[in-house]
Design an enzyme around this catalytic site. Structure first.
Site, PDB file in Angstrom:
ATOM      1  N   SER A 152      26.069  -6.558 -26.848  1.00 15.96           N
ATOM      2  CA  SER A 152      26.770  -6.206 -28.080  1.00 15.96           C
ATOM      3  C   SER A 152      27.945  -7.145 -28.307  1.00 15.96           C
ATOM      4  CB  SER A 152      27.289  -4.766 -27.991  1.00 15.96           C
ATOM      5  OG  SER A 152      28.147  -4.457 -29.075  1.00 15.96           O
ATOM      6  N   TYR A 166      31.834   1.793 -23.544  1.00 11.54           N
ATOM      7  CA  TYR A 166      30.749   1.011 -24.136  1.00 11.54           C
ATOM      8  C   TYR A 166      31.078  -0.473 -24.113  1.00 11.54           C
ATOM      9  CZ  TYR A 166      27.328  -0.701 -27.504  1.00 11.54           C
ATOM     10  OH  TYR A 166      26.317  -1.396 -28.106  1.00 11.54           O
TER      11      TYR A 166
END
Length: 263
Positions: A152, A166
């Site tokens: 990501s 995350y």
């Protein structure tokens, strides 16, 4: 150097984790549409089976569901055992399964870090470790095995949202991919796609409420489409991507450069 041969994945055996929906489904669809035999695995058994049935019907490739909770070590072992029972080789592994957690810094739970670091990083290592022998057998066919980890942009630049575990887990995944690439070459390549916003369960709330604003903030003025991530995977999986390893490739519509421009 004819295009079809450079980007051909017909007949290749692929495992896509988290392939029942969202980004994983987009990737699995790209492979099956180009003639690969794709195994998908995710915790949602119903979604997994339904997606496999639909993608096989659409063809020309085949999609097979192996539902599993890949946050659990023994479930990773079971998926590997199932593949070894069915196939003599695995050409491509796409580690896409992941989770996120957003909460205020003052109340952010310790359990969130345990959950996300386990699924987003540790189990990627577990599956990779267990599947290296099957991936290595691709050499016997003159094929370089491929591992594609789905990272990501939040693992590159800090996000505005309070998704601490995350972003930390994705940064760790990027580094793990680079490290593995130094050990697994030349028989297997390892690369990461640092994704920007795509339509998925993880992004559902944000896109349902702020898709227009988010799209307008990007140089490309839209969120990611299924073909964007599928094309990147097809490139890295084919002859055209054979000499690419140890990289983190943004598939983000310019999200990272837009963020940098604001700093």
């Amino acid at each position: 150097m004819e295009i079809n041969s450079l980007f051909d994945v017909k007949g290749k055996i692929v495992l896509v984790t988290g392939g029942g929906r969202g980004v994983g489904e987009m990737i699995a669809a790209g492979y099956t549409a180009n003639g690969a035999k794709v195994y998908i695995s995710s915790r949602d058994a119903k979604a997994c089976e339904e997606t496999a049935k639909r993608l096989t019907k659409e063809g020309p490739g085949e999609c097979i569901a192996i539902p599993a909770d890949l946050s659990k070590y023994e479930e990773c072992e079971r998926v590997v055992a199932e593949l070894e029972k069915r196939e003599k080789v695995l050409h491509i592994l796409v580690n896409n399964s992941g989770a996120t957690w957003g909460e205020d810094l003052s109340t952010y739970p310790d359990s969130a870090f345990s959950k996300l670091m386990t699924l987003n990083v540790q189990r990627v290592f577990t599956l990779t470790q267990k599947l290296v022998p099957l991936l290595s057998k691709a050499q016997e066919e003159g094929f370089v095995g491929r591992i594609i980890n789905i990272g990501s942009i939040n693992g590159v630049n800090p996000p505005g949202l309070e998704t601490y575990a995350y972003s930390a887990s994705k940064a760790a995944l990027h580094q793990l991919s680079k490290h593995l690439s130094t050990r697994l070459g030349p028989s297997i390549t390892v690369n990461t796609l640092a994704l920007g916003p795509f339509r998925s369960k993880m992004m559902k709330f944000t896109l349902d409420n702020f898709e227009r604003e988010l799209a307008e903030s990007l140089p490309m003025k839209r969120i990611g489409a299924p073909g964007d991530v599928a094309a990147a995977c097809l490139w890295l999986s084919s002859k055209g991507g054979e000499w690419v390893t140890g990289t983190v490739i943004p598939i983000d519509g310019g999200s990272l450069v837009a963020t940098q421009a604001k700093l």
